[in-house]
Write a protein that holds these residues in place. Structure first.
Motif, short mmCIF file in Angstrom:
data_model
loop_
_atom_site.label_atom_id
_atom_site.label_comp_id
_atom_site.label_asym_id
_atom_site.label_seq_id
_atom_site.Cartn_x
_atom_site.Cartn_y
_atom_site.Cartn_z
N THR A 184 30.01 47.97 36.06
CA THR A 184 30.48 46.64 36.48
C THR A 184 31.91 46.75 36.99
O THR A 184 32.69 47.59 36.55
CB THR A 184 30.43 45.66 35.31
OG1 THR A 184 31.23 46.15 34.23
CG2 THR A 184 29.01 45.46 34.84
N VAL A 185 32.22 45.87 37.94
CA VAL A 185 33.52 45.90 38.62
C VAL A 185 34.19 44.54 38.47
O VAL A 185 33.52 43.50 38.54
CB VAL A 185 33.36 46.26 40.11
CG1 VAL A 185 34.70 46.30 40.81
CG2 VAL A 185 32.62 47.59 40.26
N THR A 186 35.48 44.58 38.28
CA THR A 186 36.26 43.35 38.21
C THR A 186 37.47 43.49 39.13
O THR A 186 38.26 44.42 38.97
CB THR A 186 36.73 43.06 36.78
OG1 THR A 186 35.60 42.95 35.92
CG2 THR A 186 37.54 41.77 36.74
N GLY A 187 37.55 42.57 40.08
CA GLY A 187 38.72 42.55 40.97
C GLY A 187 39.82 41.66 40.39
O GLY A 187 39.65 41.02 39.35
N ARG A 188 40.96 41.65 41.06
CA ARG A 188 42.09 40.85 40.61
C ARG A 188 42.68 40.09 41.80
O ARG A 188 42.83 40.63 42.89
CB ARG A 188 43.18 41.75 40.02
CG ARG A 188 42.86 42.25 38.62
CD ARG A 188 42.96 41.14 37.59
NE ARG A 188 42.72 41.63 36.25
CZ ARG A 188 41.54 41.70 35.66
NH1 ARG A 188 40.46 41.30 36.32
NH2 ARG A 188 41.42 42.15 34.43
N TRP A 189 43.02 38.81 41.53
CA TRP A 189 43.71 38.02 42.54
C TRP A 189 45.17 38.47 42.58
O TRP A 189 45.82 38.59 41.56
CB TRP A 189 43.63 36.54 42.21
CG TRP A 189 42.23 36.01 42.04
CD1 TRP A 189 41.68 35.49 40.92
CD2 TRP A 189 41.23 35.95 43.05
NE1 TRP A 189 40.39 35.10 41.15
CE2 TRP A 189 40.08 35.37 42.46
CE3 TRP A 189 41.17 36.33 44.40
CZ2 TRP A 189 38.89 35.17 43.15
CZ3 TRP A 189 39.99 36.12 45.08
CH2 TRP A 189 38.87 35.55 44.47
N ILE A 190 45.64 38.73 43.78
CA ILE A 190 47.02 39.19 43.94
C ILE A 190 47.74 38.26 44.94
O ILE A 190 47.13 37.39 45.55
CB ILE A 190 47.08 40.65 44.43
CG1 ILE A 190 46.38 40.81 45.79
CG2 ILE A 190 46.45 41.58 43.39
CD1 ILE A 190 46.53 42.21 46.40
#
Length: 893
Positions: A432-438
């Motif tokens: 599973t992958v989790t991105g981040r708001w930047i």
């Protein structure tokens, strides 16, 4: 025979019967005389001899020697069945291996105050007896014993001391030699073993082994070493074998510790019993060895703890008993290998690199499909990545909308982008992958509305570097995988590498503002009719008419050039759309190749009159690190961690002043993704489901984000995030590509900084409360070291008189004592446990025996009572050893 003679004979028999059955002081044979006046020894019949241990009844000798022809006998002793016997061994039928003195005695005394014993009248043959020869062996031979004057008998120190001390200390008996020396049992073996003897060497060897390995066990418990790939499933030393080996060593340490400590305890007590100036040893102290060997003894015989538990040696033994009980438990808790996380370990890792970031040709070539280039040389690779893009995009979309469905049901969430749900993803179907708001400071809709007087939905999403998974699995980095730990291991890794990112900016514009970039709205544009009233549809060759004005490099300007950074000022070309979409539809632009790094999407919401134009472009961010966690039970998880000042693994920390680099290659990847996801279906008014969903997520007006609904820019970022993962597979870990070719024929290793925390088989506690077992390991080592020093400082070993076999042999050959009277049935009780005992030795015969040293712990022996001289005999060496040991000073133990 006269009546008087018969009567006198009966009285004498009863008296002698009393002597024989109670006192046990002599083993003389008794013959019935014909007359009390003129005994005739020559005519007296020879009686079978009786052998008895001597009684400890006080004053019994006086009673025997102060008899008269007609003594007064207590009627109690006339019954044989009621006769009181001593604690020794008595057998009238057979002889025991002692030297009997067979003498006929005639007991007559004018007065009780002048006793005498008449000698034998003639020699006679005695029963067989044991005679000790010079070689130390006992011979069972008959001998003829001449009659002798008992005043010249050869009584030993043992017999003399027994007569004078155990019989009430009657000083009048000191010169009385009527007692036999049949109790003398000279030792045929040395009671002292030299340091070079096998017993001393074996004990020292066990002590050295126990000390060394208990020290190693203590060091392992404190250092908590990690065994890495040395203990792993499928290796030469699997976890099950390791557990067995560690348990085996712990058991041998425990057994050797018990053996050594019991030996030490026996040496202390035995040497104390031999030393003249010491207080000896008590029965309670003799049982201390049982505490260690059989700990339950302390429960069943708790009174022993009361008598010696508070002494220094008793306290040491009590501690040794407890630590021996719990040593294997302590070893299992602190030393045996357990799966355990260590600390973060910084190291240089290596990963395979073969292409630059977002290389579309490399991505297409590595797409896994059975359709080869020979089978479909034109679109074989494109159809593979199209299916992959579409599948990943829709998967992410469903997962994201499911999260928001739960948020809406719960009443909503924050309107701050940083606190809203992060972007999901999937990699290789098992991670599973989790991105981040930047770039959160650029995402404020209200601030942008105040500045530009329009709705600007601008978000940026960073995803982790997908190449980290391959690096973590690479044997070059020697990371133990969960399958190496029976499928239950776990590790985490933070990699200091760049993170791919996408920026999606959606701006609401009216129809007039869009006219410069919509071909069907231009004057003289060629259009076709449509089933939708008022809609203008561009003809099929509309792109051939697109050209810049003479002397210019860019197409028409718009009112949003500064927002989208278009035109000559920014060096970026504006997009051109063929037509305006109808409600619930979207149209794309992927043809603005020259001077462009972006793809565009034009959407129409049914809720507002304005249209929404979205720009999508990618870059690599230096403000992030990639965090990868994998577990054998829950699978893998990879995520980007960005814009965290406390993150020491951010790429910008490894490469200071690293810039944010936009990618021009990614627009080709995104173009393929838009075609695969049907984003351009609005040109035919197809009313695609994905377009309908996206159009309903458009932010209608100022006021910020909806707390129960994602925005269009957020959802587009989530869907297209899968292209960021595919763009970093086998791509550079840096913000640059240092090769002239976009890809390499063979991958090469590139280093990057990383930190790893992993589960490995490790010594040490897994729960904090198990730390109490450190006390056990420490005390075992300290006790082993103490015993080793004690045994090494002693030049050899003495016989351990606390061992059951030695204690029994010594006890049965020792005189009786009133100190333990009444204990022959149920054992010693109360103050009998406190009586002090010494091991004494007869100076002539070499006989060893227990001697009562006093009535309490405070009494000691008079040194003269234990004085021994070296004598030139066959046992001179034993006498010398005893003399030396008996003169030892009192030990603090």
């Amino acid at each position: 025979m006269s009546a008087n003679a018969g009567e006198g004979e009966g009285d004498q028999r009863r008296l002698l019967q009393k002597e024989d059955s109670i006192s046990g002081l002599s083993a003389a044979a008794i013959a019935s005389p014909k007359s009390t006046k003129s005994p005739n020894p020559a005519s007296s019949p020879i009686l079978r001899q009786g052998y008895h241990r001597m009684d400890s009844s006080p004053g019994l000798d006086d009673a025997i020697l102060r008899h008269s022809p007609k003594p007064s006998i207590n009627p109690f002793f006339e019954n044989d069945e009621q006769q009181l016997r001593g604690l020794g061994i008595s057998d009238r039928r057979t002889s025991i291996p002692r030297v009997p003195v067979g003498s006929r005695t005639s007991m007559h005394s004018p007065t009780p105050s002048n006793p005498f014993v008449s000698p034998l009248d003639s020699p006679r043959i005695t029963e067989p007896s044991y005679v000790y020869n010079g070689d130390g062996l006992a011979r069972d031979t008959p001998r003829i014993e001449e009659e002798q004057d008992v005043t010249k008998g050869r009584n030993s120190q043992f017999t003399e001391e027994f007569n004078t001390e155990e019989d009430g200390g009657n000083k009048g008996m000191e010169n009385n030699h009527s007692h036999n020396n049949h109790l003398d049992c000279p030792s045929i073996e040395q009671f002292y073993s030299k340091r070079a003897s096998w017993l001393s060497i074996s004990i020292l060897g066990l002590s050295l082994y126990s000390t060394i390995f208990s020290g190693i066990w203590l060091v392992l418990a404190i250092a908590q070493p990690r065994y890495g790939r040395n203990i792993r499933s499928g290796g030469s030393f699997p976890p099950s074998t390791a557990s067995t080996v560690f348990a085996l060593f712990a058991k041998t340490i425990e057994l050797s510790f018990v053996t050594v400590f019991v030996t030490f305890l026996g040496q202390v007590l035995s040497r104390r019993s031999l030393a003249k100036s010491s207080r000896g040893m008590t029965i309670a102290e003799m049982t201390m060895r049982t505490w260690v060997i059989q700990p339950g003894f302390m429960i069943t015989h708790g009174q022993h703890l009361y008598h010696v538990g508070i002494s220094f040696l008793g306290a040491i033994t009590l501690v040794a008993a407890f630590i021996a009980m719990f040593y294997t438990t302590a070893s299992d808790a602190l030393v045996s290998p357990h799966l355990k996380f260590g600390g973060w370990e910084h190291k240089m890792m290596y990963g395979s690199v073969q292409s630059s970031y977002a290389n579309p040709n490399f991505i297409k070539a590595n797409c896994q499909t059975p359709i080869t280039a020979v089978m479909d040389p034109v679109e074989g690779g494109n159809e593979c990545i199209a299916l992959d893009y579409a599948g990943q995009a829709y998967h992410n979309s469903i997962a994201y909308m499911s999260t928001w469905a739960g948020i809406r049901a719960a009443g909503g969430t924050s309107t701050k982008l940083a606190k809203r749900p992060q972007a999901p993803g999937m990699l290789y179907d098992n991670t599973t992958v989790t991105g981040r708001w930047i770039l959160i400071n650029t995402s404020d809709i209200n601030a942008a509305h105040e500045k530009y007087n329009r709705v600007i939905n601008n978000v940026s999403l960073a995803m982790p570097h997908a190449g980290i998974l391959a690096a973590a699995l690479d044997p070059k980095n020697s990371i133990i995988q969960p399958e190496d730990l029976a499928g239950v291991g776990q590790y985490s890794m933070r990699a200091s590498v760049i993170s791919p990112a996408v920026n999606v900016m959606c701006v609401n514009m009216n129809k007039t503002e869009l006219k410069p970039i919509v071909y069907a709205e231009w004057e003289h544009a060629k259009t076709n009719s449509s089933s939708i009233p008022g809609q203008k549809v561009a003809w099929s060759g509309w792109e051939s008419e697109l050209q810049v004005l003479p002397g210019q490099n860019y197409t028409n300007t718009t009112v949003v050039d500064d927002i989208f950074e278009w035109g000559e000022k920014y060096g970026r070309q504006t997009p051109i759309f063929p037509m305006l979409p109808i409600d619930y539809n979207t149209i794309t632009n992927i043809s603005a190749a020259n001077y462009s790094d972006s793809v565009y999407l034009l959407a129409k919401s049914p809720n507002i009159t304005d249209y929404t134009l979205c720009q999508l472009r990618s870059f690599v961010s230096p403000s992030c690190s990639t965090y990868y966690n994998v577990s054998g039970t829950t699978g893998g998880h990879i995520e980007a961690r960005c814009e965290d000042e406390d993150d020491d693994m951010a790429y910008s920390k490894s490469v200071p002043d690293a810039p944010t680099v936009r990618s021009s290659d990614w627009r080709n990847v995104a173009a393929q993704w838009m075609l695969a996801t049907s984003m351009d279906s609005g040109t035919t008014n197809a009313n695609a489901s994905i377009a309908r969903l996206l159009s309903q997520l458009i932010v209608p007006a100022s006021g910020g984000l909806n707390n129960s609904l994602p925005s269009l820019a957020e959802h587009l970022s989530v869907m297209i995030g899968s292209t960021l993962l595919s763009s970093t597979t086998l791509s550079s870990y840096y913000h640059y590509w240092d090769h002239t070719d976009a890809e390499l024929t063979e991958p090469e290793y590139r280093p990057f900084n990383a930190s790893i925390v992993s589960q490995q088989y490790t010594s040490g506690f897994t729960s904090k409360w198990e730390g109490i077992f450190y006390i056990v390991l420490l005390l075992v080592f300290a006790t082993n070291a103490f015993c080793l020093v004690y045994l090494f400082m002693r030049s050899g070993l003495v016989t351990d008189y606390t061992e059951p076999q030695n204690l029994f042999a010594l006890a049965v050959n020792s005189p009786q004592s009133h100190a333990v009277a009444g204990s022959c049935g149920a054992g010693p009780k109360g103050e009998q446990l406190n009586v002090n005992w010494h091991v004494d030795r007869a100076d002539k015969s070499g006989h060893f025996f227990f001697k009562n040293a006093g009535r309490g712990n405070g009494s000691v022996n008079v040194p003269q009572d234990f004085e021994l001289r070296k004598r030139p005999s066959g046992i001179s060496r034993s006498l010398t050893s005893y003399s030396r040991l008996s003169k030892k000073r009192t030990s603090f133990l």
